[in-house]
Design a protein around this motif. Structure first.
Motif, PDB file in Angstrom:
ATOM      1  N   UNK A   1       0.846  -1.194   0.000  1.00 41.84           N
ATOM      2  CA  UNK A   1       0.000   0.000   0.000  1.00 41.84           C
ATOM      3  C   UNK A   1       0.881   1.242   0.000  1.00 41.84           C
ATOM      4  N   UNK A   2       0.706   2.062  -1.025  1.00 37.86           N
ATOM      5  CA  UNK A   2       1.522   3.252  -1.153  1.00 37.86           C
ATOM      6  C   UNK A   2       0.703   4.489  -0.803  1.00 37.86           C
ATOM      7  N   UNK A   3       1.348   5.412  -0.129  1.00 39.30           N
ATOM      8  CA  UNK A   3       0.709   6.683   0.200  1.00 39.30           C
ATOM      9  C   UNK A   3       1.787   7.736   0.264  1.00 39.30           C
ATOM     10  N   UNK A   4       1.440   8.949  -0.139  1.00 42.65           N
ATOM     11  CA  UNK A   4       2.392  10.048  -0.076  1.00 42.65           C
ATOM     12  C   UNK A   4       2.447  10.558   1.356  1.00 42.65           C
ATOM     13  N   UNK A   5       3.570  10.307   2.021  1.00 43.75           N
ATOM     14  CA  UNK A   5       3.760  10.727   3.405  1.00 43.75           C
ATOM     15  C   UNK A   5       4.828  11.803   3.513  1.00 43.75           C
ATOM     16  N   UNK A   6       5.149  12.442   2.390  1.00 46.84           N
ATOM     17  CA  UNK A   6       6.220  13.438   2.385  1.00 46.84           C
ATOM     18  C   UNK A   6       5.809  14.737   3.066  1.00 46.84           C
TER      19      UNK A   6
END
Length: 238
Positions: A1-6
């Protein structure tokens, strides 16, 4: 599962914050919150470390800000009763839906549907002010207001502890994996899994939080992916 956590996903909204959210799902979420908090929030350890020692000296009053369904408030009240301590707990939430549901659970807690600013204006004070998973709901300006009002509510010797999740890949993947087996049973019909993942994306990192808090506040971290924003007022007699 990918999510933008930047960066903080401040434009994302938790489903339970929608004024038109399905009431049955919302109440199911309140009902199940204690399961998540008992695993990740570690309030039992906080009670032993910070609350019980103070309550053994004298009676204390605790304010739980953004208390939601009130499970943390009721737990603190229950632990204090079991230890024979004089602790009054007030659960504060500005959402009438949460306040109404929490009141129906009782638990020896005083429930208030109001804002911290209302209590400041009324001249209220508490020995300890806490919150659980509230910070990630706020923008920087709202955070600044909360911290100022929290500090105004505690007298000499008082303590403020705002505790939340820290944004990060481990927290996100851990929550996603840990809740997946329960998505179709224990957590079914609630917003907990979806909103939990959104809340991690909206959360601060320790560095981000330290960059925006006023002087006098401490940012602490703990496992698993915990943040604690802490403010202590020196005792005038010390």
């Amino acid at each position: 599962m990918r999510a933008d956590l930047s960066a903080r996903a401040v434009d994302e909204r938790e489903l339970m914050d929608d004024p038109d959210a399905d009431l049955r799902m919302l109440e199911r979420t309140y009902e199940r919150f204690h399961l998540i908090n008992s695993v990740v929030s570690r309030w039992r350890a906080v009670y032993r470390r910070d609350i019980r020692p103070r309550a053994r000296v004298r009676p204390i009053r605790i304010l739980d800000v953004g208390a939601g369904g009130g499970d943390v408030s009721r737990a603190l009240a229950d632990w204090s009763r079991r230890d024979g301590l004089a602790v009054e707990v007030t659960a504060l939430d500005a959402d009438a839906r949460a306040d109404r549901w929490a009141r129906s659970r009782g638990g020896g807690v005083e429930y208030r549907c109001a804002y911290t600013s209302d209590l400041v204006d009324a001249g209220a004070t508490f020995d300890i002010v806490i919150s659980n998973h509230l910070l990630h709901h706020l923008c920087d300006d709202e955070l600044t207001a909360l911290l100022g009002e929290s500090a105004a509510l505690v007298p000499d010797g008082g303590l403020v502890m705002h505790r939340d999740i820290a944004r990060g890949r481990l927290a996100y993947l851990g929550f996603a994996a840990g809740t997946l087996p329960f998505a179709r049973n224990l957590l079914a019909g609630s917003f907990i899994r979806a909103d939990g993942l959104t809340s991690i994306r909206r959360a601060y990192t320790p560095a981000e939080l330290a960059a925006v808090v006023p002087s006098g506040w401490q940012v602490r971290t703990a496992f698993p992916a915990r943040l604690e924003l802490r403010y202590e007022v020196p005792d005038a007699g010390s």
